[in-house]
Design a protein around this motif. Structure first.
Motif, PDB file in Angstrom:
ATOM      1  N   CYS A 127      -6.063  -0.032 -12.363  1.00 30.42           N
ATOM      2  CA  CYS A 127      -7.195  -0.624 -11.653  1.00 30.42           C
ATOM      3  C   CYS A 127      -8.526  -0.016 -12.072  1.00 30.42           C
ATOM      4  O   CYS A 127      -9.567  -0.666 -11.988  1.00 30.42           O
ATOM      5  N   CYS A 144      -4.457   1.223  -6.458  1.00 32.33           N
ATOM      6  CA  CYS A 144      -3.424   0.212  -6.617  1.00 32.33           C
ATOM      7  C   CYS A 144      -2.573   0.230  -5.350  1.00 32.33           C
ATOM      8  O   CYS A 144      -1.983   1.254  -5.003  1.00 32.33           O
ATOM      9  N   CYS A 154      -4.554  -4.465  -7.298  1.00 31.98           N
ATOM     10  CA  CYS A 154      -5.704  -3.578  -7.143  1.00 31.98           C
ATOM     11  C   CYS A 154      -6.364  -3.843  -5.793  1.00 31.98           C
ATOM     12  O   CYS A 154      -6.444  -4.989  -5.352  1.00 31.98           O
TER      13      CYS A 154
END
Lengths: 404, 404, 404
Positions: A127, A144, A154
Motif C-alpha cells: 500500500c 493493509c 489498502c
C-alpha cells in the motif's frame, strides 16, 4: 500673378486619358474578348452570385437557449422523473440525462478498505507504493487491512464505505421516448435582427409535433431516440457509458431576401466520436446528496452518474448588401478584366505575325541620348520643336517626326 | 444592313492596348525596378507568406469541453473528495474548486442579531438607518438587541444564527496536487473539420502523463499547482480569497498542410488580474444544503465558498486556400506594382534632366481650339487629314504632324 | 556574348510609362475633377473614416463573467436570501432569480391520483388513452381511482402526492430592489489587450453606486427593477410566469486611440420577447431537494420554480491599424479614381463637340492589312522605317507619318 493663377486653374481642369493603340486583328480580338468573358463569368457567377461577395457578413450571433426535457424513466423498478434524472435542472444549453447511476448510500467520513481491485495487498508495503494516488476513493493511509487468505485491501481515509463502480446494472429504461423542447432566440447585433426557432408554428402544432428533418423541420420538440439515430447511435449504445451529443442549430440568413426565409437548420453529431481510446470514452460525473442524522452527523449518498450530455450549439451568419465589399470586389473585377490585356499583349507582341510592327506601334522610345540632343541648342532640333508647339506639353511624336 | 452588322462585329473584335512610352534612362529604369522589387517583396513576404492572405479563415470554432478533477484534500482534518469540493459537478468548461468554506450550520428561519460589526448599535435609531440594507445577512427589523455594555447588534429577520464570514480558517490542503483532465473536441463548420485535443496520445501515455509546455505539450492532464505557476500565482495566494484562472485552448490550423499539424496550444492567465480594488478581489459564492428535522421543519447549512474558478476557453481559427481572397490580393498586388509608376513619373517629369522633353513625349495635348479648328472646314487641315487616314479612328498624331 | 548581356541589362532597366492624351477642355476637365472629388470623398469619408477600413478587426473576444446578486425577498412571509432564490449559486453568466415557487412537500415514491384536470376519468378506459403521456406527473398505470360522484382521477406511478401546478400564489416581494453585481474581464486575443468592466471606478464608488445609462454608465451594480424597466417590462409582469432577460455588454474598441476609451456599453433586452404563443411564454424549471426519514427511506420536496433568467452576453470587437486592409482599400481607392476616366471617356468620345477628333487623338489604329504591308519588303515603307529608327522599338507614329 493673375495669369499665373489662370494658368494653374487651366492646368488643373485638364483631362488626361491614356492613348490607346487599337489593333484590328481578328485573332487577338477574339482572344481578348474570350478572356474578358471568362473573367466576367467568374466574377458574376462565383464571386458575386455564389459567394455573395457584395454582402457584409455578421458571424457573431447572440443566442439564448432554453431547454426542457419531458418523460418518465424506470430505473431499478423506481420511477424517475425530470427532477431525478436531469442535471443541471435550470434548462440551459448544456444538460445531462443520467442514464445509469451507481449509488453508494450512507457514506460517513472515516477509514475503510478501498473497493478497487488495483488496491489489493498482502502487506503494508504493497500500500505504501500507492501513497498519494488519485485513483483510489480516498487518501491511502498505507495500511493493509481486512487480510483474509493473504488478500487484503489498502486502507483509505474517505467517505465510507468506498464506492465500487465496477457494479453492472442496467441503464434506465424508456430514455428513447423522452422529448427535448428547445427554445432558441438569436440576434445578429450588426443588423439588429432577432429571430426565434419556431415563430412559424402555431401553438397547437407545437403541442403535438415531433421534429423530423423532412416532414417537420421547424418543430422544436425532439425525441431522444430520434436525435441519437440521426447521429447513427442508439440509446442502448450510449446509456451504459454515457456520451456527448451535439445539437447544432444553424442560422444562415440572407437578409437581402424576406426575413421569413431566415430559419434554423438542425443537425446532430456525437461530439466524443473523435476520441476512441478508453480513458476518454463516455461521459460520467460524481455528485453527492447530503443528509444529517438525528444527532447532527453529516452523511451522504454518492452518485456516479453515466449520462448522455446534450450540447445545444448555435452558430449563424447573416449577410446583407453593403457598399464596401461590393466596391472592393467590383474594383477587383474591373481591374481583373484589365489584366486580360497582359495575356493579349504577350501574344500580340511575341507570337503574332508582325509582332515587331505591333511593338513599334505600342512602344515609343525615348533614350537619354535623344533627350541630351534636344536639350543641346542644335539649330535643327530647336527650330523643329518650337514652332510646332502650342504649349510645353505638346506631343513628342511631332518633334521626332520632323527631326528626321 | 449586312455591312453595318459586319462593321459592328469587326469593331467588337478589336483589341485595345495602351500606348506606352519606353524611357531608356538608367536612373529612372533602376528606380522603377527597385520600387517594383520592394512592392513584390512586400506582397510575397508579408501579405502572402506571413499573413496568408490567400486563405479564407474560419474563426467560429464549435467546441465541446468535458473536465474531470481528481484528488483528495484535507480541510479542518476532514477528507474532501471531488463530490465535496467541485461545483458544478457535471464537468463543464467552467468549474470551481472550493478551497475555503465558511460553514454556518443549523440555520433556522427566525430573528437574531446580525453578526457583522457594521451593524453594531446602542439604540434602535442606529438600526433604523440600516433599513433596506443588502449588506446584512437578513432583513433589518430596526430593533437593537443583545445590548450589553452599551454595545448591541441590529436585529435581522433571516436564517439564524447569522453567518460570520470574518472567521479566519486555513484553506484546504493539497489543492496543488489535484489534477484536471480536459477533453476538448472542436469543429470548424466552414471546412467541416473535427479535431480532439489528445488524438496523438496513446491510452497508456494519457494515464500517466502530466502537461508540461515543452516536454508534454499535448497531455490533457493538468496539475493545479502547475497551472497556477504558469500564471505566476501560487495555490496559497489564491486559496484564501479565491480567484479566476483561464485555461485557453488555442487552435490555429493551416488546413492547406497536414491535418496532424492542427493541434491545440494551451495557455493560462489569471482572469481577475485586471481588477485590483478590493470589492472585486477573489471569487466566492454562497450555497446551502437543506435538511429537515424529524417534525418536518426545514433547516440548512449555509456555505460561503471561496473557490478557484477555472474557465476553459476555446478559441481557434482555421485557414484554407480560397480563390476569392487570393484573387483580390493578387489584383491588389498587381495594381500596386503599377502604382510604382506614379513615383517614377513624378521623378521623370520633374526632377530629371530633360524633364520637359519627357513631358513632351508622355503627354500629347489636344485643346478645344485645335478641335474647333479641325472641325471648321479649312482646306488645309481637311486635305491633310483625309488622305492619310485608313479609318476615322486613325492616329491624331498624324494630323498634327502634317498640319504644321 | 558580352554585348548580348549588356543589351538585356539595358532592356531590363528601361522604364515604361503610358502615353497620355491631355485634353485641354473645360467641360471634360471639370467633370473629371468633380468625379474624382466624389470618389475621394466617398473613400475618405465613408470607407476610411466611418467604416475604418484601414483597421484589422478582432471579433473573437474572450470573456469571463462573474455575477453576484444581493437582496432579501419575502415569499409566503418567509425570508428568502441569495442561497434560497438564486440558481445556480456559483455566480456564472447565466443565473436565475426564482420569483415564484410551487412547492410539493414530502413526496414519496408510490401510486396516487394525478392532480391535473386533463386526467379526470370515470372508467379505466378513460385512462388507457393517456398511457405513455409525458404531460402527467408520472407513469399512467391505466387505472381510474378516487371515483366520487362519477369523477375520478387516473392513477400514476410517481413521487406522491402529485404536484398541482395550477396553484395561484403571489410571487416573491422586493425582487425589484435586488442588485446584480457583474464583474467582466475581456481579452482580444489578436491584439493581446485585456480590459475589465469597472477599471475606472474607485473602490468607494463601486460600493455605493447603481448603474444608470447616463449618470453612471460604468457602475457594475444593477438594480433588478431598473434592468427590467430598460426592457420596458416590470417585475410584476415577469415574476408570475418567469422570463429571460439579456444583459449585453458590448466592447467596441478602437485600439489606435487611448486604451482608456475602450469601455463597456450595457444594453438590456427581453430575450423571449419574440415568442408570443403560450407554450413558450415565461421560464420555469423543476428541481427537488432530497431528504431521508429516520429509517432511511428517501423522500423529496419538489420545486417548480418560475424564474427570471439573466443571460450576461459579452460581445465585442476591436480594431487596430493594419497594413493589409489599408493597402487593399488604398489600391481600391486609387483604382476607383482611375475608373472615373471611364465615365469621362464616354462623355469625351461620344457627347462632346469634336468627339471624332478626340477619338482620333486617343486611338491609334493598326490593322492586319497595314502590318502585312509593312512586312512585305516594299521599297517605300522600308526606306522610311529603317533610317528613322533608333531601335526596333521606335515609334510607330513615325512610320505612319513618313509613309504618307
Amino acid at each position: 500673378m493673375a495669369s499665373l493663377m489662370r494658368g494653374w486653374v487651366t492646368g488643373f481642369f485638364t483631362y488626361e486619358t491614356t492613348k490607346s493603340v487599337v489593333v484590328k486583328s481578328w485573332s487577338v480580338g477574339i482572344i481578348n474578348r474570350v478572356v474578358q468573358l471568362l473573367i466576367i463569368t467568374y466574377f458574376v457567377g462565383w464571386v458575386f452570385i455564389h459567394e455573395k461577395a457584395y454582402q457584409v457578413t455578421d458571424t457573431g450571433v447572440e443566442s439564448s437557449v432554453m431547454t426542457k426535457v419531458k418523460g418518465f424513466g424506470k430505473y431499478n423498478d423506481l420511477v424517475m422523473d425530470v427532477a431525478d434524472y436531469i442535471y443541471p435542472p435550470q434548462g440551459t444549453d448544456v444538460f445531462c440525462i443520467m442514464t445509469r447511476i451507481i449509488i453508494t448510500e450512507n457514506q460517513f467520513r472515516g477509514r475503510c478498505p478501498e473497493a478497487r481491485k488495483d488496491f489489493q495487498c498482502s502487506t503494508d508495503a504493497d500500500c505504501h507504493k500507492h501513497l498519494g494516488s488519485v485513483r483510489a476513493n480516498g487518501i491511502i493511509t498505507g495500511a493493509c487491512i481486512d487480510i483474509s487468505e493473504s488478500k487484503g485491501r489498502c486502507e483509505i481515509e474517505a467517505w465510507c464505505p468506498a464506492e465500487n463502480d465496477k457494479v453492472k446494472n442496467t441503464p434506465m429504461a424508456n430514455v428513447e421516448n423522452f422529448t427535448i423542447f428547445i427554445k432558441n432566440s438569436i440576434r445578429f447585433p450588426l443588423f439588429n435582427v432577432t429571430r426565434g426557432n419556431f415563430l412559424s408554428m402555431s401553438e397547437k402544432q407545437i403541442k403535438t409535433c415531433t421534429y423530423h428533418p423532412e416532414l417537420n423541420p421547424f418543430c422544436p420538440i425532439f425525441r431522444v431516440g430520434d436525435v441519437l439515430s440521426y447521429t447513427n447511435h442508439t440509446v442502448d449504445g450510449l446509456a451504459e457509458q454515457g456520451g456527448e451529443i451535439g445539437i447544432n442549430i444553424e442560422w444562415k440568413c440572407n437578409l437581402d431576401r424576406n426575413i421569413e426565409n431566415c430559419v434554423p437548420r438542425y443537425s446532430f453529431t456525437r461530439m466524443d466520436a473523435t476520441f476512441t481510446s478508453s480513458p476518454s470514452k463516455g461521459y460520467n460525473f460524481r455528485f453527492a446528496k447530503y443528509f444529517k442524522t438525528e444527532n447532527g452527523t453529516e452523511f451522504r449518498t454518492l452518485h456516479k452518474a453515466y449520462a448522455i450530455r446534450f450540447d445545444v450549439m448555435v452558430t449563424g451568419n447573416a449577410g446583407k448588401f453593403s457598399t464596401i465589399p461590393t466596391l472592393i470586389n467590383l474594383v477587383a473585377a474591373f481591374t481583373s478584366i484589365g489584366l486580360g490585356t497582359v495575356l493579349c499583349d504577350i501574344i500580340l507582341l511575341n507570337f503574332l505575325k508582325g509582332a515587331d510592327q505591333y511593338k513599334a506601334k505600342k512602344f515609343e522610345e525615348v533614350s537619354d541620348a535623344q533627350i541630351e540632343a534636344s536639350i543641346t541648342p542644335s539649330p535643327d532640333s530647336q527650330s523643329s520643336l518650337k514652332p510646332g508647339m502650342k504649349s510645353s506639353y505638346d506631343s513628342g511624336a511631332l518633334s521626332l517626326c520632323t527631326s528626321d
